[in-house]
Write a protein that holds these residues in place. Structure first.
Motif, PDB file in Angstrom:
ATOM      1  N   TRP A 165      -1.089  12.466  -9.694  1.00 36.39           N
ATOM      2  CA  TRP A 165      -0.059  11.485 -10.054  1.00 36.39           C
ATOM      3  C   TRP A 165       0.628  11.888 -11.358  1.00 36.39           C
ATOM      4  CZ3 TRP A 165       2.422   7.838  -7.515  1.00 36.39           C
ATOM      5  CH2 TRP A 165       1.836   7.218  -6.413  1.00 36.39           C
ATOM      6  N   ILE A 219      -5.168   0.625   1.132  1.00 38.49           N
ATOM      7  CA  ILE A 219      -4.953   0.467  -0.310  1.00 38.49           C
ATOM      8  C   ILE A 219      -3.484   0.201  -0.626  1.00 38.49           C
ATOM      9  CG2 ILE A 219      -6.915   1.953  -0.888  1.00 38.49           C
ATOM     10  CD1 ILE A 219      -4.769   4.116  -1.644  1.00 38.49           C
ATOM     11  N   VAL A 269       2.874   5.634   3.328  1.00 46.11           N
ATOM     12  CA  VAL A 269       3.465   6.063   2.051  1.00 46.11           C
ATOM     13  C   VAL A 269       4.870   5.488   1.904  1.00 46.11           C
ATOM     14  CG1 VAL A 269       4.173   8.046   0.666  1.00 46.11           C
ATOM     15  CG2 VAL A 269       2.071   8.158   2.008  1.00 46.11           C
ATOM     16  N   ALA A 321      -1.699   0.482  -4.233  1.00 41.39           N
ATOM     17  CA  ALA A 321      -0.864   1.666  -4.402  1.00 41.39           C
ATOM     18  C   ALA A 321       0.586   1.282  -4.662  1.00 41.39           C
ATOM     19  CB  ALA A 321      -0.964   2.546  -3.162  1.00 41.39           C
ATOM     20  N   ARG A 322       1.072   0.221  -4.011  1.00 40.33           N
ATOM     21  CA  ARG A 322       2.454  -0.209  -4.216  1.00 40.33           C
ATOM     22  C   ARG A 322       2.665  -0.705  -5.648  1.00 40.33           C
ATOM     23  NH1 ARG A 322       2.474  -3.850  -0.803  1.00 40.33           N
ATOM     24  NH2 ARG A 322       3.104  -2.588   0.983  1.00 40.33           N
ATOM     25  N   VAL A 343       4.573   1.961   0.818  1.00 35.09           N
ATOM     26  CA  VAL A 343       4.173   1.867  -0.587  1.00 35.09           C
ATOM     27  C   VAL A 343       5.358   2.144  -1.509  1.00 35.09           C
ATOM     28  CG1 VAL A 343       2.833   3.066  -2.371  1.00 35.09           C
ATOM     29  CG2 VAL A 343       1.728   2.341  -0.245  1.00 35.09           C
ATOM     30  N   TRP A 398      -2.993   5.500   3.427  1.00 36.76           N
ATOM     31  CA  TRP A 398      -2.880   4.491   2.376  1.00 36.76           C
ATOM     32  C   TRP A 398      -2.859   3.066   2.924  1.00 36.76           C
ATOM     33  CZ3 TRP A 398       1.180   6.567  -1.708  1.00 36.76           C
ATOM     34  CH2 TRP A 398       0.607   7.645  -2.393  1.00 36.76           C
ATOM     35  N   TYR A 415       0.980   0.183  -8.278  1.00 36.47           N
ATOM     36  CA  TYR A 415       0.948   1.346  -9.175  1.00 36.47           C
ATOM     37  C   TYR A 415       2.238   2.154  -9.065  1.00 36.47           C
ATOM     38  CZ  TYR A 415      -0.633   5.597 -11.484  1.00 36.47           C
ATOM     39  OH  TYR A 415      -0.734   6.664 -12.345  1.00 36.47           O
ATOM     40  N   ALA A 416       2.709   2.368  -7.842  1.00 41.01           N
ATOM     41  CA  ALA A 416       3.933   3.158  -7.647  1.00 41.01           C
ATOM     42  C   ALA A 416       5.130   2.470  -8.298  1.00 41.01           C
ATOM     43  CB  ALA A 416       4.175   3.380  -6.155  1.00 41.01           C
ATOM     44  N   ALA A 443      -6.202   9.245  -2.017  1.00 41.52           N
ATOM     45  CA  ALA A 443      -6.160   7.831  -2.378  1.00 41.52           C
ATOM     46  C   ALA A 443      -6.244   7.634  -3.886  1.00 41.52           C
ATOM     47  CB  ALA A 443      -7.296   7.091  -1.676  1.00 41.52           C
ATOM     48  N   PHE A 444      -7.021   8.476  -4.555  1.00 42.55           N
ATOM     49  CA  PHE A 444      -7.202   8.351  -5.998  1.00 42.55           C
ATOM     50  C   PHE A 444      -7.090   9.743  -6.603  1.00 42.55           C
ATOM     51  CE2 PHE A 444     -10.021   8.363  -9.769  1.00 42.55           C
ATOM     52  CZ  PHE A 444      -9.352   7.407 -10.528  1.00 42.55           C
TER      53      PHE A 444
END
Length: 376
Positions: A100, A124, A155, A128-129, A158, A121, A131-132, A94-95
């Motif tokens: 990354w 989150i 995933v 996460a989306r 995301v 995921w 950030y991605a 997750a982190f």
């Protein structure tokens, strides 16, 4: 082929990612690849043996906490270049700031890169989306994977629909199938889990106490694992004043195999179980498994075949109660599990990993044969 496995968390820290990365890298070395683990987890690992891959422990003085540290891209690129790696296999939870960054840097350097996600995921997904999308991760020339169908679905969401394959955790089923132990006076129910909130050990203990009230003396329960919640669980159990429930703390793999050989049923209570390696070990040992629907466990436990899938704690309690009242159902599934090995095993995992490396190479305009032909 020289493969760098990049992971924020690694041994001596214990957990699912740590053990699976070690085992995957070790299996690949045994198959002829040259593997190395790159991590920000401090060492050394006192129990490492000759079959373990070498480990590069990066400077963990950057921003972050524990093993989760920010590493500058040029430092990562230099580390990968110094080791002349042919492919990079990144392991995300997750982190994972290191992982990354490694995925972005390796892909940018033209290295075939596989990114494996080891966590769920769903909870989150909005963060996460964002950030991605900020990183443009859905457009990176990498091969994305996750450890189960359930994890892959999150995933994929995301990454706005990008292709995400399934690369499960590996296991040797035969190593877990020991001769069945002598039958006890009552069935033994087992769970192996880290005593942390997301694994829900307190909810599991409450379920077992509820079952003890409705079926007193009809079963024995053994909960295996260590973690910050263990002292509180022991206080809860003492306060309940019931017998037949044991909290063992941590056990090694040999002790867990022996315990499973003499058990009758395995419980996996977490609704966000990305894979469930402990449940797969129990299923390989011949135990019927009760797990939550919609988790990674559903990839190898089909309702009514290898075990049962439930939607809630109440569903778990009701299913265990029904099996205690009708032990023939439990015996039938146990007989199936002992006779039919699970489809997930190390050779299938290694084959899937090689297919992902080939996909990652194509995304960089290369052929896998070029990498396999690289000197070890």
């Amino acid at each position: 082929m020289r493969i760098a496995h990049v992971t924020d968390v690694y041994l001596p820290r214990l957990g699912g990612i740590e053990l699976q990365v070690r085992d995957l890298a070790a299996r690949q070395r045994a198959a002829g690849h040259d593997t190395v683990v790159v991590t920000t987890t401090a060492g050394p690992h006192p129990l490492a043996d000759s079959g373990d891959p070498p480990v590069v422990r990066l400077d963990a003085s950057g921003a972050g906490f524990g093993p989760y540290r920010v590493i500058r891209g040029h430092a990562l690129a230099r580390s990968l270049a110094e080791r002349r790696v042919d492919a990079v296999h990144v392991h995300l939870s997750a982190f994972s700031p290191l992982s990354w960054a490694a995925a972005r840097v390796a892909a940018g350097e033209g290295l075939p890169t596989v990114v494996s996600v080891h966590s769920m995921w769903h909870d989150i997904a909005p963060i996460a989306r964002r950030y991605a999308r900020w990183q443009g991760a859905g457009d990176w020339p990498v091969a994305w994977a996750a450890v189960s169908s359930a994890a892959a679905g999150a995933v994929r969401e995301v990454l706005d629909g990008a292709a995400v394959a399934v690369l499960p955790n590996g296991i040797d089923p035969d190593a877990w199938l020991l001769p069945a132990g002598p039958a006890g006076d009552v069935p033994t129910v087992v769970s192996v889990l880290r005593m942390v909130r997301r694994k829900r050990p307190r909810e599991l203990l409450r379920a077992l106490l509820t079952l003890h009230a409705s079926h007193p003396g009809r079963f024995r329960a053994v909960l295996v694992g260590d973690g910050p919640l263990l002292p509180r669980l022991r206080r809860d159990l003492d306060a309940a004043g019931v017998g037949g429930v044991e909290l063992t703390g941590a056990l090694d793999r040999t002790e867990i195999r022996t315990l499973l050989a003499g058990a009758d049923l395995y419980l996996s209570p977490a609704p966000r179980e990305s894979f469930g390696i402990a449940a797969l070990e129990a299923r390989s040992a011949g135990l019927p498994v009760i797990a939550r629907a919609g988790t990674g466990v559903a990839d190898f436990i089909h309702d009514g075949v290898e075990g049962w899938l439930v939607d809630s704690d109440d569903g778990l309690i009701a299913t265990v109660a029904a099996l205690l009242d009708d032990p023939g159902r439990l015996s039938a599934v146990a007989a199936h599990n002992r006779a039919v090995a699970p489809r997930v095993h190390w050779q299938s995992v290694l084959d899937r990993a090689d297919a992902l490396y080939a996909d990652a190479a194509r995304r960089q305009g290369r052929l896998l044969g070029e990498l396999i032909g690289s000197p070890a």
